[in-house]
Design an enzyme around this catalytic site. Structure first.
Site, PDB file in Angstrom:
ATOM      1  N   LYS A   1       2.701  10.134   8.414  1.00 48.54           N
ATOM      2  CA  LYS A   1       1.997   9.633   9.596  1.00 48.54           C
ATOM      3  C   LYS A   1       2.607  10.142  10.904  1.00 48.54           C
ATOM      4  O   LYS A   1       2.320  11.245  11.334  1.00 48.54           O
ATOM      5  CB  LYS A   1       1.906   8.100   9.558  1.00 48.54           C
ATOM      6  CG  LYS A   1       0.913   7.590   8.509  1.00 48.54           C
ATOM      7  CD  LYS A   1       0.642   6.116   8.675  1.00 48.54           C
ATOM      8  CE  LYS A   1      -0.336   5.588   7.640  1.00 48.54           C
ATOM      9  NZ  LYS A   1      -1.716   6.040   7.848  1.00 48.54           N
TER      10      LYS A   1
ATOM     11  N   PHE B   1       0.862  -1.191   0.000  1.00 44.21           N
ATOM     12  CA  PHE B   1       0.000   0.000   0.000  1.00 44.21           C
ATOM     13  C   PHE B   1       0.895   1.236   0.000  1.00 44.21           C
ATOM     14  O   PHE B   1       1.724   1.413   0.900  1.00 44.21           O
ATOM     15  CB  PHE B   1      -0.929   0.040   1.212  1.00 44.21           C
ATOM     16  CG  PHE B   1      -1.871   1.219   1.172  1.00 44.21           C
ATOM     17  CD1 PHE B   1      -3.032   1.171   0.415  1.00 44.21           C
ATOM     18  CD2 PHE B   1      -1.567   2.394   1.852  1.00 44.21           C
ATOM     19  CE1 PHE B   1      -3.890   2.274   0.345  1.00 44.21           C
ATOM     20  CE2 PHE B   1      -2.410   3.493   1.785  1.00 44.21           C
ATOM     21  CZ  PHE B   1      -3.579   3.428   1.030  1.00 44.21           C
TER      22      PHE B   1
ATOM     23  N   ASP C   1       9.332   2.697   1.564  1.00 46.82           N
ATOM     24  CA  ASP C   1       8.144   3.411   2.043  1.00 46.82           C
ATOM     25  C   ASP C   1       8.038   3.209   3.549  1.00 46.82           C
ATOM     26  O   ASP C   1       7.695   2.119   4.017  1.00 46.82           O
ATOM     27  CB  ASP C   1       6.911   2.864   1.324  1.00 46.82           C
ATOM     28  CG  ASP C   1       5.607   3.524   1.767  1.00 46.82           C
ATOM     29  OD1 ASP C   1       5.574   4.143   2.848  1.00 46.82           O
ATOM     30  OD2 ASP C   1       4.598   3.394   1.039  1.00 46.82           O
TER      31      ASP C   1
END
Length: 386
Positions: free
Chosen positions: A235, A122, A206
């Site tokens: 995040k 993702f 990532d």
């Protein structure tokens, strides 16, 4: 009637306030929060150090064009560079934007367009990052994707042998979060490195969910013998304020000169103030050591209390990113945990994902495990009685 597009399957919880590891709803019900905004509130809710830093910046100025020099951007970039393998930082507003920047930089620097990612990955929901994501459910309904992404099976070595020198970059999470909390195998990571060297591809890691102390290191790739060309972060970087970052090696700087990329709100001073306080606290060696200690404690407690439970196949993860894989779909279990005052989320249909704040207390860990064990026992008893 709601005035919002229904793009989220919302819970029947309306939050009144949140502090530390706890959320209180409008009915004064308190929840132990092991979602943390999906690995965003790594210092818990409303951390005082972050709040003070933001207040100080609010009293100065809120926004300037990136045409101006802003010392706080340099301070945050320095913290990221000193705790990674990169030498330069591009600031943006989210993980998807950070991954967009990484994709653009890899293509521009190498002159190649093909990028390899992995099934169950993702990387975001913009068009390029949706195309980079190896999950059909993310793609469905949007028509033809960008054709320059190839998806390989995660943790498998042989498919990497088929890659040729037309690949600009290999892009991966060292722990697949949304894909089921699946850590990379050491031999897989070594094969990725060898493949990048063999075909002249950049390595993009990532770290949107796994970075900023989540695994007990500044970045999760540091658990491996890795030195990626590009690292993306978001995040937990801003403790809840929207901020993302792409960190790249020195040789890539020539490919991202003035006018090649940009973001109006990237490096916003309020977000930078939050990031500076967040990184100063989390990148402390003693703090990171405490994360590793809590990780060992929590996994041990979970294995002790539910490891042999008939619902549980495996407890896995890295750091305080933990997945409980069950032998059935977990949506009803997650709902029941929430009824019992513990907030968790899924990672695929059969995995419960635990993302406590990194400064969670041992007492709160004990309480979470107690709620999980009691909930599993009650649900199992109900199933058995049917």
């Amino acid at each position: 009637m709601s005035y919002l597009f229904p793009t989220y399957a919302k819970w029947n919880v309306t939050v009144k306030e949140a502090k530390g590891s706890w959320v209180t709803d409008v009915n004064d019900k308190k929840y132990l929060d092991f979602v943390s905004g999906i690995a965003v509130c790594n210092l818990g809710h409303a951390n005082e150090d972050v709040l003070d830093s933001v207040k100080e910046q609010l009293s100065k100025y809120w926004h300037l064009s990136n045409m101006f020099h802003q010392p706080i951007q340099e301070e945050v970039a320095k913290l990221l560079v000193e705790n990674s393998d990169g030498e330069a930082v591009f600031f943006c507003n989210s993980g998807a934007e950070a991954n967009e920047a990484a994709i653009k930089l890899a293509r521009k620097h190498t002159g190649k367009t093909k990028i390899v990612t992995f099934l169950k990955s993702f990387h975001g929901r913009t068009f390029a990052t949706m195309s980079a994501t190896g999950q059909e459910k993310i793609h469905n309904g949007f028509g033809p994707l960008l054709e320059t992404f190839t998806y390989l099976p995660y943790n498998q070595l042989e498919p990497l042998d088929e890659l040729q020198d037309d690949v600009a970059a290999i892009m991966l999470e060292v722990v697949q979060g949304e894909g089921g909390v699946i850590p990379a195998h050491n031999v897989f990571i070594e094969k990725i490195k060898e493949t990048c060297d063999r075909i002249g591809a950049l390595l993009i890691i990532d770290e949107v969910q796994t970075g900023i102390g989540r695994t007990g290191k500044p970045f999760a790739y540091q658990h491996f013998n890795l030195s990626p060309d590009i690292v993306t972060s978001a995040k937990g970087l801003g403790s809840g304020l929207p901020v993302g970052a792409m960190i790249g090696k020195k040789e890539l700087i020539k490919s991202f000169q003035a006018g090649s990329h940009g973001s109006t709100f990237g490096g916003n001073p309020i977000a930078m103030a939050s990031a500076k306080a967040t990184l100063t606290k989390i990148f402390n060696k003693e703090f990171l050591a405490s994360v590793e200690e809590k990780t060992k404690y929590l996994i041990s407690k979970l294995n002790q209390e539910i490891g042999e439970h008939p619902f549980v196949n495996e407890i896995r993860g890295k750091g305080l990113l933990i997945g409980i894989e069950c032998n059935e779909q977990t949506s009803s279990l997650i709902d029941q945990l929430r009824e019992n005052n513990l907030l968790t989320i899924g990672a695929g249909p059969e995995v419960i994902r635990l993302l406590p704040p990194l400064n969670v207390s041992v007492e709160e860990l004990d309480l979470a495990v107690e709620i999980i064990a009691k909930t599993f026992a009650a649900v199992n008893q109900s199933v058995t009685a049917q």
